[in-house]
Design an enzyme around this catalytic site. Sequence first.
Site, PDB file in Angstrom:
ATOM      1  N   CYS A   1       4.332   0.248 -34.140  1.00 59.55           N
ATOM      2  CA  CYS A   1       5.615  -0.071 -33.487  1.00 59.55           C
ATOM      3  C   CYS A   1       5.431  -0.762 -32.129  1.00 59.55           C
ATOM      4  O   CYS A   1       6.145  -1.713 -31.800  1.00 59.55           O
ATOM      5  CB  CYS A   1       6.446   1.197 -33.329  1.00 59.55           C
ATOM      6  SG  CYS A   1       5.501   2.648 -32.859  1.00 59.55           S
TER       7      CYS A   1
ATOM      8  N   HIS B   1      11.138   2.355 -27.901  1.00 55.30           N
ATOM      9  CA  HIS B   1       9.972   2.247 -27.028  1.00 55.30           C
ATOM     10  C   HIS B   1      10.224   1.133 -26.003  1.00 55.30           C
ATOM     11  O   HIS B   1      10.833   0.103 -26.328  1.00 55.30           O
ATOM     12  CB  HIS B   1       8.718   1.874 -27.819  1.00 55.30           C
ATOM     13  CG  HIS B   1       8.185   2.955 -28.724  1.00 55.30           C
ATOM     14  ND1 HIS B   1       8.728   4.217 -28.816  1.00 55.30           N
ATOM     15  CD2 HIS B   1       7.121   2.940 -29.573  1.00 55.30           C
ATOM     16  CE1 HIS B   1       8.022   4.929 -29.685  1.00 55.30           C
ATOM     17  NE2 HIS B   1       7.049   4.184 -30.166  1.00 55.30           N
TER      18      HIS B   1
HETATM   19  P1  NAP Z   1       7.551  12.573 -40.211  1.00 53.92           P
HETATM   20  O1  NAP Z   1       8.950  12.578 -39.699  1.00 53.92           O
HETATM   21  O2  NAP Z   1       6.660  13.698 -39.883  1.00 53.92           O
HETATM   22  O3  NAP Z   1       7.642  12.447 -41.834  1.00 53.92           O
HETATM   23  C1  NAP Z   1       6.498  12.446 -42.636  1.00 53.92           C
HETATM   24  C2  NAP Z   1       6.890  12.123 -44.083  1.00 53.92           C
HETATM   25  O4  NAP Z   1       5.713  12.049 -44.893  1.00 53.92           O
HETATM   26  C3  NAP Z   1       7.752  13.207 -44.711  1.00 53.92           C
HETATM   27  O5  NAP Z   1       8.638  12.620 -45.654  1.00 53.92           O
HETATM   28  C4  NAP Z   1       6.712  14.049 -45.440  1.00 53.92           C
HETATM   29  O6  NAP Z   1       7.232  14.791 -46.517  1.00 53.92           O
HETATM   30  C5  NAP Z   1       5.795  12.968 -45.959  1.00 53.92           C
HETATM   31  N1  NAP Z   1       4.472  13.495 -46.280  1.00 53.92           N
HETATM   32  C6  NAP Z   1       3.576  14.070 -45.434  1.00 53.92           C
HETATM   33  N2  NAP Z   1       2.476  14.457 -46.124  1.00 53.92           N
HETATM   34  C7  NAP Z   1       2.688  14.112 -47.401  1.00 53.92           C
HETATM   35  C8  NAP Z   1       1.915  14.245 -48.598  1.00 53.92           C
HETATM   36  N3  NAP Z   1       0.708  14.806 -48.596  1.00 53.92           N
HETATM   37  N4  NAP Z   1       2.438  13.776 -49.741  1.00 53.92           N
HETATM   38  C9  NAP Z   1       3.662  13.214 -49.771  1.00 53.92           C
HETATM   39  N5  NAP Z   1       4.432  13.061 -48.683  1.00 53.92           N
HETATM   40  C10 NAP Z   1       3.950  13.494 -47.514  1.00 53.92           C
HETATM   41  O7  NAP Z   1       6.764  11.277 -39.788  1.00 53.92           O
HETATM   42  P2  NAP Z   1       7.316   9.793 -39.538  1.00 53.92           P
HETATM   43  O8  NAP Z   1       7.615   9.630 -38.110  1.00 53.92           O
HETATM   44  O9  NAP Z   1       8.372   9.459 -40.542  1.00 53.92           O
HETATM   45  O10 NAP Z   1       6.002   8.947 -39.809  1.00 53.92           O
HETATM   46  C11 NAP Z   1       5.354   8.913 -41.053  1.00 53.92           C
HETATM   47  C12 NAP Z   1       4.214   7.911 -41.018  1.00 53.92           C
HETATM   48  O11 NAP Z   1       4.751   6.620 -40.856  1.00 53.92           O
HETATM   49  C13 NAP Z   1       3.225   8.085 -39.854  1.00 53.92           C
HETATM   50  O12 NAP Z   1       2.229   9.014 -40.134  1.00 53.92           O
HETATM   51  C14 NAP Z   1       2.698   6.697 -39.687  1.00 53.92           C
HETATM   52  O13 NAP Z   1       1.623   6.452 -40.567  1.00 53.92           O
HETATM   53  C15 NAP Z   1       3.873   5.850 -40.079  1.00 53.92           C
HETATM   54  N6  NAP Z   1       4.582   5.401 -38.873  1.00 53.92           N
HETATM   55  C16 NAP Z   1       4.420   4.128 -38.518  1.00 53.92           C
HETATM   56  C17 NAP Z   1       5.029   3.659 -37.389  1.00 53.92           C
HETATM   57  C18 NAP Z   1       4.773   2.290 -36.975  1.00 53.92           C
HETATM   58  O14 NAP Z   1       4.429   2.133 -35.836  1.00 53.92           O
HETATM   59  N7  NAP Z   1       4.975   1.297 -37.797  1.00 53.92           N
HETATM   60  C19 NAP Z   1       5.825   4.457 -36.603  1.00 53.92           C
HETATM   61  C20 NAP Z   1       5.986   5.761 -36.987  1.00 53.92           C
HETATM   62  C21 NAP Z   1       5.361   6.202 -38.131  1.00 53.92           C
HETATM   63  P3  NAP Z   1       7.725  16.327 -46.321  1.00 53.92           P
HETATM   64  O15 NAP Z   1       9.069  16.248 -45.674  1.00 53.92           O
HETATM   65  O16 NAP Z   1       7.781  16.824 -47.731  1.00 53.92           O
HETATM   66  O17 NAP Z   1       6.711  17.012 -45.493  1.00 53.92           O
HETATM   67  O1  3JN Z   2       3.417   7.404 -31.544  1.00 56.25           O
HETATM   68  C1  3JN Z   2       4.121   6.415 -31.778  1.00 56.25           C
HETATM   69  O2  3JN Z   2       5.044   6.087 -31.028  1.00 56.25           O
HETATM   70  C2  3JN Z   2       3.856   5.598 -32.982  1.00 56.25           C
HETATM   71  C3  3JN Z   2       3.025   6.341 -33.961  1.00 56.25           C
HETATM   72  C4  3JN Z   2       2.541   5.782 -35.033  1.00 56.25           C
HETATM   73  C5  3JN Z   2       1.669   6.528 -35.939  1.00 56.25           C
HETATM   74  C6  3JN Z   2       1.728   7.918 -35.972  1.00 56.25           C
HETATM   75  C7  3JN Z   2       0.879   8.624 -36.816  1.00 56.25           C
HETATM   76  C8  3JN Z   2      -0.014   7.974 -37.617  1.00 56.25           C
HETATM   77  C9  3JN Z   2       0.790   5.856 -36.773  1.00 56.25           C
HETATM   78  C10 3JN Z   2       0.785   4.368 -36.796  1.00 56.25           C
HETATM   79  O3  3JN Z   2       1.739   3.796 -37.318  1.00 56.25           O
HETATM   80  O4  3JN Z   2      -0.135   3.734 -36.289  1.00 56.25           O
HETATM   81  C11 3JN Z   2      -0.070   6.587 -37.591  1.00 56.25           C
HETATM   82  C12 3JN Z   2      -1.065   5.928 -38.461  1.00 56.25           C
HETATM   83  O5  3JN Z   2      -0.671   5.476 -39.535  1.00 56.25           O
HETATM   84  O6  3JN Z   2      -2.241   5.874 -38.095  1.00 56.25           O
END
Ligand code: NAP
Ligand code: 3JN
Length: 332
Positions: free
Chosen positions: A129, A242
């Site tokens: 992000c 952010h």
């Molecule tokens: P979050 O609110 O904690 O949600 C995590 C999601 O992943 C929930 O739906 C969870 O399901 C699911 N999950 C976790 N472990 C799993 C597994 N083993 N099998 C299937 N589903 C699973 O986190 P979030 O903020 O949405 O972020 C999720 C991911 O998106 C991050 O880890 C990161 O890789 C990515 N992300 C990317 C950006 C970016 O900068 N582009 C920003 C934020 C996040 P349950 O509800 O069943 O636990």
């Molecule tokens: O902390 C933030 O503001 C963004 C977080 C992104 C994030 C959180 C957990 C795992 C990432 C990501 O998108 O880089 C990951 C990951 O996929 O490594």
Amino acid sequence: LSGLNVAVVGATGAVGQEFLKVLERRNFPVNRLRPLASERSAGKSVIFKNEPIPVEVLSEDSFKNIDLALFSAGGDVSRNFAPIAVKSGAIVVDNSSAFRMDENVPLIVPEVNSSVAKNHKGIIANPNCSTIQMVVALKPIYDISRITRIIVSTYQSVSGTGQSAMNELKNQVSAFVNGGESKPEVYPYPIAFNLIPQIDAFEETGFTKEEMKMVNETHKILDDYNISIAATAVRVPVFRAHSESVYIETEKKVVLRDVKEALASAKGIIVQDNPRSGLYPTPLEASGSDMCFVGRIREDLFVANGLHLWVVADNLLKGAALNAVQIAEIIF
Ligand code: NAP
Ligand code: 3JN
């Protein structure tokens, strides 16, 4: 396009919930939606187009007849299941860091490098992000003159960590106001009324993984590995969006008016830059918007080719779900 079968992996999470809203709001051609999550979500439903849809537990069979799989369940889930989804015939847009630096995987911000998206071999990565909003703001300047140096400090909201961190901030604020205490669980220090200069783990160099994502991903997206980049990523007690203080040096001297005009006419950017009448971007005002807001655009007082900017965007939208859906819109 008659309609695609779309899987959302991590549909119950902070990003996953935004995926559902963005697909609906943009009228993405969804034929069938398949929300996927972990066993913890068995029995839950998500709402899509006003209808409850049961959440399915992610398995190897989840991707049969799926055309598009949007992943946001962390790097491990993506590493394990994105290749399975591709084998089943789906195109994957992955929000995690798992494949971002893989040379066979395009890393795409549509306003910046949409033309390389078509080189994909099944997986396309969505950048971090903090990287996305920075490169959206810098590309119009880069097109006037190459950028040689970037020094960025981020002010990242707790929604970047996920749902659990949003709850932690809320609980700590209300405990504080009521004279009680609420122990930190998600972060190493209290986040309410505090700042934490650590996002993700530290590397040997003293920079964190989050900071290095901004370095490496910016090089790849701008396809310029000669830019000297340093980032300091800070968690702030803001729920959503952010903010970034960005200092750049350009190869050639650029005219401030040209920079402002280029930013104002760029797709996806709104310039809010009249600071003396109180106009500049803030995260609360940027929350819920698809746009990247840029203000405080000014020349450095000491470095001839130095410029400063303040960049704000909704991390769950342009920083995650919206950018990923925009990538899918390019591909299909
Ligand atoms: P979050 O609110 O904690 O949600 C995590 C999601 O992943 C929930 O739906 C969870 O399901 C699911 N999950 C976790 N472990 C799993 C597994 N083993 N099998 C299937 N589903 C699973 O986190 P979030 O903020 O949405 O972020 C999720 C991911 O998106 C991050 O880890 C990161 O890789 C990515 N992300 C990317 C950006 C970016 O900068 N582009 C920003 C934020 C996040 P349950 O509800 O069943 O636990
Ligand atoms: O902390 C933030 O503001 C963004 C977080 C992104 C994030 C959180 C957990 C795992 C990432 C990501 O998108 O880089 C990951 C990951 O996929 O490594």
